[in-house]
Enzyme design. Structure first.
Site, PDB file in Angstrom:
ATOM      1  N   THR A   1       7.656  26.955   5.580  1.00  0.00           N
ATOM      2  CA  THR A   1       6.304  26.412   5.366  1.00  0.00           C
ATOM      3  C   THR A   1       5.265  27.409   5.871  1.00  0.00           C
ATOM      4  O   THR A   1       4.222  27.626   5.236  1.00  0.00           O
ATOM      5  CB  THR A   1       6.148  25.058   6.074  1.00  0.00           C
ATOM      6  OG1 THR A   1       7.249  24.226   5.719  1.00  0.00           O
ATOM      7  CG2 THR A   1       4.857  24.368   5.679  1.00  0.00           C
TER       8      THR A   1
ATOM      9  N   ARG B   1       1.491   0.974  15.196  1.00  0.00           N
ATOM     10  CA  ARG B   1       1.116   0.806  13.791  1.00  0.00           C
ATOM     11  C   ARG B   1       1.577  -0.563  13.301  1.00  0.00           C
ATOM     12  O   ARG B   1       2.332  -1.249  13.979  1.00  0.00           O
ATOM     13  CB  ARG B   1       1.733   1.928  12.943  1.00  0.00           C
ATOM     14  CG  ARG B   1       3.238   1.934  12.952  1.00  0.00           C
ATOM     15  CD  ARG B   1       3.837   3.196  12.349  1.00  0.00           C
ATOM     16  NE  ARG B   1       3.750   3.200  10.898  1.00  0.00           N
ATOM     17  CZ  ARG B   1       4.609   3.860  10.098  1.00  0.00           C
ATOM     18  NH1 ARG B   1       5.622   4.542  10.623  1.00  0.00           N
ATOM     19  NH2 ARG B   1       4.461   3.837   8.799  1.00  0.00           N
TER      20      ARG B   1
ATOM     21  N   TYR C   1       8.977  15.873   0.440  1.00  0.00           N
ATOM     22  CA  TYR C   1       8.851  17.184  -0.213  1.00  0.00           C
ATOM     23  C   TYR C   1       8.719  17.040  -1.719  1.00  0.00           C
ATOM     24  O   TYR C   1       8.130  17.897  -2.376  1.00  0.00           O
ATOM     25  CB  TYR C   1      10.020  18.093   0.198  1.00  0.00           C
ATOM     26  CG  TYR C   1       9.906  18.390   1.665  1.00  0.00           C
ATOM     27  CD1 TYR C   1       9.004  19.351   2.118  1.00  0.00           C
ATOM     28  CD2 TYR C   1      10.595  17.649   2.611  1.00  0.00           C
ATOM     29  CE1 TYR C   1       8.827  19.576   3.462  1.00  0.00           C
ATOM     30  CE2 TYR C   1      10.425  17.868   3.959  1.00  0.00           C
ATOM     31  CZ  TYR C   1       9.541  18.831   4.385  1.00  0.00           C
ATOM     32  OH  TYR C   1       9.343  19.050   5.719  1.00  0.00           O
TER      33      TYR C   1
ATOM     34  N   TRP D   1       7.188  -0.102   3.913  1.00  0.00           N
ATOM     35  CA  TRP D   1       7.637   0.569   2.685  1.00  0.00           C
ATOM     36  C   TRP D   1       9.067   1.053   2.804  1.00  0.00           C
ATOM     37  O   TRP D   1       9.727   1.322   1.809  1.00  0.00           O
ATOM     38  CB  TRP D   1       6.696   1.730   2.335  1.00  0.00           C
ATOM     39  CG  TRP D   1       7.004   3.041   3.007  1.00  0.00           C
ATOM     40  CD1 TRP D   1       6.596   3.424   4.239  1.00  0.00           C
ATOM     41  CD2 TRP D   1       7.768   4.125   2.475  1.00  0.00           C
ATOM     42  NE1 TRP D   1       7.063   4.684   4.524  1.00  0.00           N
ATOM     43  CE2 TRP D   1       7.785   5.145   3.448  1.00  0.00           C
ATOM     44  CE3 TRP D   1       8.442   4.349   1.276  1.00  0.00           C
ATOM     45  CZ2 TRP D   1       8.454   6.355   3.273  1.00  0.00           C
ATOM     46  CZ3 TRP D   1       9.112   5.557   1.108  1.00  0.00           C
ATOM     47  CH2 TRP D   1       9.110   6.541   2.093  1.00  0.00           C
TER      48      TRP D   1
ATOM     49  N   HIS E   1      15.475  12.568  12.078  1.00  0.00           N
ATOM     50  CA  HIS E   1      14.335  12.664  12.995  1.00  0.00           C
ATOM     51  C   HIS E   1      13.414  11.448  12.863  1.00  0.00           C
ATOM     52  O   HIS E   1      12.545  11.242  13.695  1.00  0.00           O
ATOM     53  CB  HIS E   1      13.579  13.996  12.837  1.00  0.00           C
ATOM     54  CG  HIS E   1      12.783  14.148  11.588  1.00  0.00           C
ATOM     55  ND1 HIS E   1      12.595  15.371  10.979  1.00  0.00           N
ATOM     56  CD2 HIS E   1      12.105  13.267  10.814  1.00  0.00           C
ATOM     57  CE1 HIS E   1      11.832  15.212   9.901  1.00  0.00           C
ATOM     58  NE2 HIS E   1      11.518  13.954   9.789  1.00  0.00           N
ATOM     59  N   HIS E   2      13.614  10.661  11.813  1.00  0.00           N
ATOM     60  CA  HIS E   2      12.856   9.405  11.688  1.00  0.00           C
ATOM     61  C   HIS E   2      13.491   8.307  12.532  1.00  0.00           C
ATOM     62  O   HIS E   2      12.957   7.205  12.590  1.00  0.00           O
ATOM     63  CB  HIS E   2      12.828   8.947  10.225  1.00  0.00           C
ATOM     64  CG  HIS E   2      12.091   9.888   9.320  1.00  0.00           C
ATOM     65  ND1 HIS E   2      10.742   9.822   9.118  1.00  0.00           N
ATOM     66  CD2 HIS E   2      12.518  10.945   8.579  1.00  0.00           C
ATOM     67  CE1 HIS E   2      10.364  10.782   8.280  1.00  0.00           C
ATOM     68  NE2 HIS E   2      11.424  11.478   7.940  1.00  0.00           N
TER      69      HIS E   2
ATOM     70  N   HIS F   1       0.845  -1.205   0.000  1.00  0.00           N
ATOM     71  CA  HIS F   1       0.000   0.000   0.000  1.00  0.00           C
ATOM     72  C   HIS F   1       0.881   1.256   0.000  1.00  0.00           C
ATOM     73  O   HIS F   1       0.688   2.167  -0.803  1.00  0.00           O
ATOM     74  CB  HIS F   1      -0.926  -0.006   1.213  1.00  0.00           C
ATOM     75  CG  HIS F   1      -1.534   1.332   1.540  1.00  0.00           C
ATOM     76  ND1 HIS F   1      -2.539   1.893   0.784  1.00  0.00           N
ATOM     77  CD2 HIS F   1      -1.258   2.239   2.523  1.00  0.00           C
ATOM     78  CE1 HIS F   1      -2.868   3.074   1.297  1.00  0.00           C
ATOM     79  NE2 HIS F   1      -2.099   3.316   2.345  1.00  0.00           N
TER      80      HIS F   1
ATOM     81  N   LYS G   1       4.652  30.120   3.442  1.00  0.00           N
ATOM     82  CA  LYS G   1       3.736  29.722   2.359  1.00  0.00           C
ATOM     83  C   LYS G   1       2.284  29.803   2.817  1.00  0.00           C
ATOM     84  O   LYS G   1       1.438  30.363   2.118  1.00  0.00           O
ATOM     85  CB  LYS G   1       4.055  28.299   1.900  1.00  0.00           C
ATOM     86  CG  LYS G   1       5.282  28.236   1.033  1.00  0.00           C
ATOM     87  CD  LYS G   1       5.517  26.856   0.504  1.00  0.00           C
ATOM     88  CE  LYS G   1       6.451  26.906  -0.671  1.00  0.00           C
ATOM     89  NZ  LYS G   1       5.882  27.549  -1.846  1.00  0.00           N
TER      90      LYS G   1
ATOM     91  N   GLU H   1      11.964  12.931  -0.122  1.00  0.00           N
ATOM     92  CA  GLU H   1      10.863  12.330  -0.886  1.00  0.00           C
ATOM     93  C   GLU H   1       9.510  12.907  -0.452  1.00  0.00           C
ATOM     94  O   GLU H   1       8.617  13.112  -1.276  1.00  0.00           O
ATOM     95  CB  GLU H   1      10.895  10.805  -0.705  1.00  0.00           C
ATOM     96  CG  GLU H   1       9.704  10.050  -1.262  1.00  0.00           C
ATOM     97  CD  GLU H   1       9.637  10.039  -2.776  1.00  0.00           C
ATOM     98  OE1 GLU H   1      10.641  10.393  -3.414  1.00  0.00           O
ATOM     99  OE2 GLU H   1       8.572   9.680  -3.307  1.00  0.00           O
TER     100      GLU H   1
ATOM    101  N   SER I   1      -0.836  27.188  -5.148  1.00  0.00           N
ATOM    102  CA  SER I   1      -0.416  28.575  -5.402  1.00  0.00           C
ATOM    103  C   SER I   1      -0.940  29.088  -6.739  1.00  0.00           C
ATOM    104  O   SER I   1      -0.930  30.290  -6.996  1.00  0.00           O
ATOM    105  CB  SER I   1       1.118  28.674  -5.403  1.00  0.00           C
ATOM    106  OG  SER I   1       1.623  28.240  -4.175  1.00  0.00           O
TER     107      SER I   1
ATOM    108  N   ASP J   1       6.751  21.736 -26.409  1.00  0.00           N
ATOM    109  CA  ASP J   1       6.652  20.376 -25.847  1.00  0.00           C
ATOM    110  C   ASP J   1       7.756  20.239 -24.798  1.00  0.00           C
ATOM    111  O   ASP J   1       8.472  21.203 -24.510  1.00  0.00           O
ATOM    112  CB  ASP J   1       6.819  19.311 -26.946  1.00  0.00           C
ATOM    113  CG  ASP J   1       6.100  18.008 -26.594  1.00  0.00           C
ATOM    114  OD1 ASP J   1       6.296  17.529 -25.467  1.00  0.00           O
ATOM    115  OD2 ASP J   1       5.351  17.485 -27.429  1.00  0.00           O
TER     116      ASP J   1
ATOM    117  N   SER K   1      12.848   5.952 -14.110  1.00  0.00           N
ATOM    118  CA  SER K   1      11.788   6.752 -14.730  1.00  0.00           C
ATOM    119  C   SER K   1      11.767   8.161 -14.143  1.00  0.00           C
ATOM    120  O   SER K   1      11.666   9.153 -14.872  1.00  0.00           O
ATOM    121  CB  SER K   1      10.438   6.059 -14.513  1.00  0.00           C
ATOM    122  OG  SER K   1       9.380   6.919 -14.816  1.00  0.00           O
ATOM    123  N   SER K   2      11.885   8.237 -12.819  1.00  0.00           N
ATOM    124  CA  SER K   2      11.851   9.549 -12.165  1.00  0.00           C
ATOM    125  C   SER K   2      13.035  10.406 -12.577  1.00  0.00           C
ATOM    126  O   SER K   2      12.901  11.612 -12.800  1.00  0.00           O
ATOM    127  CB  SER K   2      11.883   9.389 -10.634  1.00  0.00           C
ATOM    128  OG  SER K   2      10.692   8.833 -10.197  1.00  0.00           O
TER     129      SER K   2
ATOM    130  N   HIS L   1      13.228  11.541   3.475  1.00  0.00           N
ATOM    131  CA  HIS L   1      12.625  12.793   3.891  1.00  0.00           C
ATOM    132  C   HIS L   1      12.485  13.785   2.742  1.00  0.00           C
ATOM    133  O   HIS L   1      11.406  14.354   2.558  1.00  0.00           O
ATOM    134  CB  HIS L   1      13.312  13.424   5.096  1.00  0.00           C
ATOM    135  CG  HIS L   1      12.373  14.402   5.740  1.00  0.00           C
ATOM    136  ND1 HIS L   1      11.348  14.023   6.552  1.00  0.00           N
ATOM    137  CD2 HIS L   1      12.239  15.729   5.589  1.00  0.00           C
ATOM    138  CE1 HIS L   1      10.623  15.068   6.889  1.00  0.00           C
ATOM    139  NE2 HIS L   1      11.153  16.130   6.322  1.00  0.00           N
TER     140      HIS L   1
END
Lengths: 529, 70
Positions: free
Chosen positions: A332, A454, A261, A146, A306-307, A81, A335, A259, A272, A110, A173-174, A257
């Site tokens: 943040t 979890r 963002y 994950w 921090h993870h 998931h 924004k 990722e 925006s 293009d 691909s990315s 991390h």
């Protein structure tokens, strides 16, 4: 940015609609609009696949005890998931928006590399099939979460190899997509379109693409080492062979991390764009928005540990990562302030895109705030791996990225299809999503604070009530998403014809084109004054 | 960097930009693995991390705030 006066005569009156038909159009296409459409449909299919897994997870958690699935399969569902939603749904959706919008917003004909663009997309279905197909492999799909932490990821079956291969393909691909987007933005802007005149959506994607170039190779390298640990006798992460499993966590989160963002910055760009259009005011503090986006991107590389507060690190390290994480709240906050200031005293109307954008601000801010709570080391140590964390990141990624993408779909659908969507249906989609999202995820804060871990298929009976509520909310949220499908199909089939610029306040270049946007646009670049 | 209306110079500029970006990605990919084989992997991976951060700061920083360039 604000409004962009330009030469209306240039660009699209000689555009022609010639393109190949049938299935080959979609397989061979190098057109950015076709490829954008492919990305968006692919991400929707993956969204439904990943969402179905979420439904199964919530069905299992509806009551304590084992109800529907075995614990091992439950772990597999959780893992796939997460992977499907991140790599299969959110990231491709963002790339789909970039493909459709970036060339039109900067006045380019293009993307810079059409064939590379085609290849970037067509790698994805195979990666998606590998991920989903891992359920059928001996031992089933990966069940390490994950994050693919060793030692579990070193020990599990063939499904992990399929996942590693899928991550490699999606990473390639990315990277190809990012190279294409950066090159397009830097080299193919219309005359007069300076960097600081670009719409904020283009800016956020430029910075996102740089982030992808920086971190996807790191992820690819780390899963390659995982693969060699599994099959080629190395011991990078295998403690039994002298390796260091914690090293994987550091490397993974150095990718992981940023990722977050990568998934949220394009959403910032969409919001925006949408808010000024429906507030009928220029975006407040355009330059500060650009600087804030850049600051968020750079700071995102300084907070990965921090993870890992519970893994163990020196107090100085804990303090550094705690304060660095809190520091991200500053850009943040800039924004969020600017979005609110844009709405302040604006002539606002509340069509579906605006509703989703406002819903985004409200819920993303809540998710950001719980992120600040989790940045505090002693609190994080207490809440680590509880449902509080699950609530936090779903507020950021579902109500954040996903709501912004919904806003973007409704906002640009008239330009993409040439038809208006059904406003009533769109509003039903918003309100049901908004209500059921909160019914699903808000109680998870309580569950986490009460200590529910979890990634467990069973739980103590005192957690039952809020789990029932969360599961009911999840079923409602899941079903509500079919309204999006209905709304899009209804728009394509029978929507009222859309004018070139259906939104009063929309002032970016794509709205100077007819609706639907011709197959080839801006073959002669517009002159932006 | 500079957008160009002419097709051939634009193609060359596009290829140049893409080659640079691809090279950077390849260095990061190889670097994370090669760092493990150095005498001091912690230092090597730290240097790589700083290189990644440096790439980001330079690549974004050189674009942010440019008003005059087309």
């Amino acid at each position: 940015m604000s409004s962009i006066p330009h030469d209306h005569a240039a660009g699209h009156e000689h555009a022609h609609e010639h393109h190949p038909g049938g299935i080959m159009r979609w397989i061979m296409t190098t057109n950015h609009k076709d490829i954008g459409t492919l990305y968006l449909w692919f991400s929707f299919i993956m969204f439904i696949a990943g969402g179905s897994m979420a439904m199964l997870i919530r069905a299992e958690l509806f009551q304590p005890g084992l109800q529907l699935v075995e614990p091992e399969f439950f772990n597999q569902l959780n893992t796939v998931h997460g992977l499907i939603m991140i790599f299969g749904a959110i990231m491709p959706a963002a790339v789909g928006f970039a493909n459709w919008q970036v060339p039109m917003m900067i006045g380019a004909p293009d993307m810079a590399f059409g064939r590379l663009n085609n290849w970037s997309f067509w790698l994805l279905p195979f990666a998606g099939l590998l991920l989903l197909g891992s359920f059928l492999s001996p031992g089933g799909a990966p069940s390490a979460g994950w994050t693919l932490y060793p030692p579990l990821s070193v020990q599990t079956g063939m499904g992990m190899d399929m996942t590693i291969f899928a991550v490699h393909i999606m990473g390639a691909s990315s990277i190809m997509g990012s190279i294409n987007i950066i090159t397009t933005i830097l080299n193919m802007r219309a005359p007069g379109m300076t960097l600081m005149k670009m719409p904020l959506f283009v800016w956020t994607w430029l910075i996102t693409a740089y982030l992808l170039i920086a971190v996807m190779p790191v992820l690819a390298g780390s899963v390659t080492m995982l693969l060699t640990d599994r099959h080629f006798g190395t011991s990078f992460f295998n403690a039994a062979g002298g390796g260091d499993p914690v090293l994987f966590q550091h490397v993974f989160w150095f990718f992981g991390h940023p990722e977050v963002y990568i998934m949220i910055l394009p959403a910032f760009g969409i919001v925006s764009t949408v808010i000024p259009a429906f507030a009928r005011k220029p975006l407040f503090g355009y330059a500060s928005m650009v600087y804030a986006t850049a600051s968020i991107a750079i700071l995102s590389f300084l907070v990965w540990a921090h993870h890992m507060f519970t893994v163990g690190m020196p107090a100085a390290g804990q303090l550094f990562f705690m304060y660095a994480t809190m520091l991200i709240a500053v850009p943040t906050g800039v924004k969020v302030f600017n979005w609110l200031a844009t709405m302040w005293k604006g002539s606002m109307t509340f069509e579906t895109p605006m509703l989703f954008a406002i819903g985004f601000i409200f819920l993303f801010t809540m998710g950001g705030f719980t992120g600040l709570v989790l940045a505090i080391v002693p609190v994080d140590i207490s809440l680590h791996d509880t449902y509080y964390v699950v609530a936090h990141f779903h507020y950021v990624l579902v109500a954040g990225s996903l709501f912004a993408f919904f806003a973007g779909i409704y906002y640009w659908l008239p330009k993409w299809t040439g038809r208006m969507y059904d406003e009533t249906l769109g509003k039903w989609h918003f309100w049901l999503s908004f209500i059921f999202f909160n019914v699903t995820f808000f109680p998870m804060h309580f569950l986490g604070l009460a200590g529910m871990p979890r990634r467990v298929p069973d739980y103590a009976t005192q957690f039952t009530d809020w789990n029932v509520v969360a599961s009911i909310g999840a079923f409602g949220f899941g079903l509500s998403q079919f309204l999006l499908l209905v709304a899009v199909l209804k728009t394509i089939r029978s929507g009222a014809p859309a004018p070139a610029r259906p939104w009063d306040g929309a002032d970016t270049l794509e709205w100077t084109l007819p609706s639907p946007a011709p197959y080839h646009t801006f073959e002669t670049p517009p002159v932006v004054k | 960097m500079q957008p160009d209306i002419g097709m051939r110079p634009r193609r060359a500029a596009n290829l140049r930009t893409a080659t640079i970006l691809l090279s950077i990605a390849a260095v990061f990919f190889g670097g994370i693995i090669v760092a493990q084989y150095s005498d001091a992997p912690e230092v090597a991976i730290g240097v790589l991390g700083l290189a990644v951060l440096g790439f980001l700061v330079i690549s974004i920083g050189r674009n942010v705030g440019r008003r005059g360039r087309r």
